[in-house]
Design an enzyme around this catalytic site. Structure first.
Site, PDB file in Angstrom:
ATOM      1  N   ASP A 150       0.840  -1.202   0.000  1.00 47.21           N
ATOM      2  CA  ASP A 150       0.000   0.000   0.000  1.00 47.21           C
ATOM      3  C   ASP A 150       0.876   1.253   0.000  1.00 47.21           C
ATOM      4  OD1 ASP A 150       0.917  -0.440   2.594  1.00 47.21           O
ATOM      5  OD2 ASP A 150      -1.056  -0.600   3.497  1.00 47.21           O
ATOM      6  N   ASN A 174      -7.220  -1.576  14.617  1.00 50.09           N
ATOM      7  CA  ASN A 174      -8.638  -1.790  14.281  1.00 50.09           C
ATOM      8  C   ASN A 174      -8.832  -3.033  13.421  1.00 50.09           C
ATOM      9  OD1 ASN A 174      -7.635  -1.014  11.819  1.00 50.09           O
ATOM     10  ND2 ASN A 174      -8.980   0.754  11.540  1.00 50.09           N
ATOM     11  N   HIS A 200      -7.181  -3.730  10.544  1.00 47.29           N
ATOM     12  CA  HIS A 200      -6.955  -3.611   9.089  1.00 47.29           C
ATOM     13  C   HIS A 200      -5.725  -4.411   8.672  1.00 47.29           C
ATOM     14  CE1 HIS A 200      -4.453   0.370   9.673  1.00 47.29           C
ATOM     15  NE2 HIS A 200      -3.630  -0.640   9.561  1.00 47.29           N
ATOM     16  N   GLU A 209      -9.628  -1.075   5.598  1.00 49.74           N
ATOM     17  CA  GLU A 209     -10.182  -0.688   6.890  1.00 49.74           C
ATOM     18  C   GLU A 209     -11.444  -1.503   7.191  1.00 49.74           C
ATOM     19  OE1 GLU A 209      -8.344   1.061   8.695  1.00 49.74           O
ATOM     20  OE2 GLU A 209      -7.867   3.042   7.912  1.00 49.74           O
TER      21      GLU A 209
HETATM   22  C1  F6R Z   1       1.607  -1.035   6.134  1.00 47.03           C
HETATM   23  C2  F6R Z   1       0.230  -1.510   6.283  1.00 47.03           C
HETATM   24  C3  F6R Z   1      -0.516  -1.416   7.568  1.00 47.03           C
HETATM   25  C4  F6R Z   1       0.371  -1.693   8.784  1.00 47.03           C
HETATM   26  C5  F6R Z   1      -0.426  -1.554  10.084  1.00 47.03           C
HETATM   27  C6  F6R Z   1       0.463  -1.708  11.294  1.00 47.03           C
HETATM   28  O1  F6R Z   1       2.096  -1.283   4.822  1.00 47.03           O
HETATM   29  O2  F6R Z   1      -0.344  -1.960   5.333  1.00 47.03           O
HETATM   30  O3  F6R Z   1      -1.590  -2.338   7.547  1.00 47.03           O
HETATM   31  O4  F6R Z   1       0.913  -2.987   8.677  1.00 47.03           O
HETATM   32  O5  F6R Z   1      -1.053  -0.314  10.116  1.00 47.03           O
HETATM   33  O6  F6R Z   1       1.384  -0.680  11.308  1.00 47.03           O
HETATM   34  P1  F6R Z   1       2.612  -0.694  12.338  1.00 47.03           P
HETATM   35  O7  F6R Z   1       3.471  -1.830  11.976  1.00 47.03           O
HETATM   36  O8  F6R Z   1       3.305   0.635  12.102  1.00 47.03           O
HETATM   37  O9  F6R Z   1       2.006  -0.815  13.701  1.00 47.03           O
END
Ligand code: F6R
Length: 257
Positions: free
Chosen positions: A70, A134, A136, A141
């Site tokens: 992403d 959450n 995701h 989301e």
């Molecule tokens: C990042 C992504 C997100 C993160 C998630 C956790 O490419 O797709 O889903 O993996 O938000 O983020 P961190 O690791 O910063 O807690």
């Protein structure tokens, strides 16, 4: 889903890197490359650093292709919070395809082209994921279709607040992103989701032990035949069937002996 629990975040990075290195080395020995789907954010940085160490001690990463999971939409190319920067800084050198933060032309066509590029590379062998507080995965989301494809998405208020630390004080976190869809993610041949810290414990427990629901996109991994969740103790702290997961994780060793 396979649930593996190790003591701390450092061990998550180490074990994840060993899994990735094994796969890359196995494919190389068979004369083929490896296609990775790569997540950004804080969690996988330890894995990428450990992979650099494997490469420094002989792992051949030259035939690895990586596709970003992403990217924020709208950020300028030099912005430090871009996920592309995270990959460039931490992944061992490889054929990396990132998602543009300012794609030219039609967004839907750009996203379709991204899916075509993954397919042309032979599909993803191993998709690396983190998880949002959450639930995701990627930027899918809560409420996102479990069959969704790569597309532009709005970021939830929770996600924008959770990611604000990557931006300057007072700077607005983007309101939109492009993400591989949950359906895209589920097509990977293997999935490895990493989670560390108590802030992820509720989402992890819901993903593993809760109902399969678009309300918690990580629960979609329940449908995948080869998905592993590699957790530290804090992220695993709200799982209720730990003894069973530990027995499952130990099974291959016991069958070998
Ligand atoms: C990042 C992504 C997100 C993160 C998630 C956790 O490419 O797709 O889903 O993996 O938000 O983020 P961190 O690791 O910063 O807690």
């Amino acid at each position: 889903m396979r649930v593996m629990v190790v003591p701390d975040a450092e061990a998550v990075g180490r074990h994840a890197a060993a899994l990735v290195a094994d796969m890359v080395a196995g494919h190389a020995a068979a004369g083929r490359g490896t296609v990775l789907g790569v997540a950004a954010g804080a969690t996988p940085v330890g894995l990428y650093r450990q992979l650099q160490a494997h490469v420094a001690t002989g792992l051949d990463f030259a035939r690895v292709a990586a596709f970003a999971l992403d990217e924020y939409l709208g950020l300028p190319p030099e912005h430090p919070a871009l996920f592309a920067r995270c990959f460039q800084a931490h992944l061992p050198p490889c054929a990396l395809t990132v998602i543009a933060s300012r794609p030219a032309g039609d967004l839907a066509a750009y996203c379709a082209g991204y899916e075509q590029a993954i397919a042309a590379a032979g599909g993803i062998d191993l998709q690396l994921l983190g998880i949002g507080g959450n639930g995701h995965i990627g930027f899918n989301e809560p409420g996102s279709s479990l069959g969704g494809r790569t597309r532009p998405v709005a970021l939830s208020a929770e996600t924008r607040a959770a990611n604000a630390g990557a931006f300057a004080p007072g700077e607005a976190v983007p309101e939109a992103a492009i993400t591989m869809g949950t359906g895209t993610i589920l097509e990977a041949r293997r999935i490895l989701l990493l989670a560390t810290g108590a802030a992820k414990a509720a989402a992890v427990a819901a993903a593993v032990e809760g109902p399969l629901t678009a309300g918690l996109p990580a629960s979609a991994l329940q449908l995948h035949a080869d998905a592993t969740l590699l957790l530290d103790e804090a992220a695993a702290s709200r799982l209720t069937r730990r003894a069973y997961y530990d027995a499952e994780a130990a099974l291959p060793r016991r069958l070998d002996s």
